[in-house]
Design a protein around this motif. Sequence first.
Motif, PDB file in Angstrom:
ATOM      1  N   GLN A   8       0.832  -1.203   0.000  1.00  0.00           N
ATOM      2  CA  GLN A   8       0.000   0.000   0.000  1.00  0.00           C
ATOM      3  C   GLN A   8       0.870   1.258   0.000  1.00  0.00           C
ATOM      4  OE1 GLN A   8      -3.536  -0.153  -0.236  1.00  0.00           O
ATOM      5  NE2 GLN A   8      -2.998   1.878  -0.949  1.00  0.00           N
ATOM      6  N   ASP A  12       0.652   3.816  -3.017  1.00  0.00           N
ATOM      7  CA  ASP A  12       0.302   5.212  -2.735  1.00  0.00           C
ATOM      8  C   ASP A  12       1.347   6.163  -3.304  1.00  0.00           C
ATOM      9  OD1 ASP A  12      -1.971   4.378  -1.393  1.00  0.00           O
ATOM     10  OD2 ASP A  12      -1.176   4.790   0.616  1.00  0.00           O
ATOM     11  N   THR A  15       1.047   6.222  -7.091  1.00  0.00           N
ATOM     12  CA  THR A  15      -0.169   6.948  -7.464  1.00  0.00           C
ATOM     13  C   THR A  15       0.074   8.452  -7.400  1.00  0.00           C
ATOM     14  OG1 THR A  15      -1.607   5.152  -6.705  1.00  0.00           O
ATOM     15  CG2 THR A  15      -2.592   7.349  -6.859  1.00  0.00           C
ATOM     16  N   ILE A  52      -2.831  -3.309  -7.937  1.00  0.00           N
ATOM     17  CA  ILE A  52      -3.588  -2.197  -7.339  1.00  0.00           C
ATOM     18  C   ILE A  52      -3.708  -1.038  -8.316  1.00  0.00           C
ATOM     19  CG2 ILE A  52      -3.497  -0.393  -5.553  1.00  0.00           C
ATOM     20  CD1 ILE A  52      -2.282  -2.553  -3.696  1.00  0.00           C
ATOM     21  N   LEU A  53      -2.602  -0.668  -8.943  1.00  0.00           N
ATOM     22  CA  LEU A  53      -2.629   0.450  -9.900  1.00  0.00           C
ATOM     23  C   LEU A  53      -3.543   0.143 -11.079  1.00  0.00           C
ATOM     24  CD1 LEU A  53       1.140   1.476  -9.896  1.00  0.00           C
ATOM     25  CD2 LEU A  53      -0.749   2.575  -8.675  1.00  0.00           C
ATOM     26  N   GLN A  56      -7.136   0.467 -10.008  1.00  0.00           N
ATOM     27  CA  GLN A  56      -7.503   1.874  -9.869  1.00  0.00           C
ATOM     28  C   GLN A  56      -7.693   2.550 -11.228  1.00  0.00           C
ATOM     29  OE1 GLN A  56      -4.268   3.511  -7.547  1.00  0.00           O
ATOM     30  NE2 GLN A  56      -5.225   2.954  -5.609  1.00  0.00           N
ATOM     31  N   LEU A  58      -5.293   3.225 -13.349  1.00  0.00           N
ATOM     32  CA  LEU A  58      -4.171   4.116 -13.655  1.00  0.00           C
ATOM     33  C   LEU A  58      -3.196   3.543 -14.674  1.00  0.00           C
ATOM     34  CD1 LEU A  58      -3.335   5.357 -10.045  1.00  0.00           C
ATOM     35  CD2 LEU A  58      -4.502   6.623 -11.849  1.00  0.00           C
TER      36      LEU A  58
END
Length: 76
Positions: A8, A12, A15, A52-53, A56, A58
């Motif tokens: 995470q 983060d 991101t 995760i990216l 999202q 992205l």
Amino acid sequence: MPPQYAYQRVADDLTKRIKAGEFPPGSRLPSRAQLCEQYEVSSFVADRVFLILKMQGLTESLPGSGVYVKDSSPDQ
């Protein structure tokens, strides 16, 4: 505040860097090996960061080529 999981923390940071324009649309993100070295994390963590990216919205992966920042313009 409880400590963050490594994946995470890295997600983060990336991101923020993407949204700040350090990695503009179409640019390639660092490889798994580069993320492992830069953030001192395992390849499992790096893979989770890429997931995760992607979730999202992205990034997108191109097999054999790498992970790229998606164009977030409205017409895409």
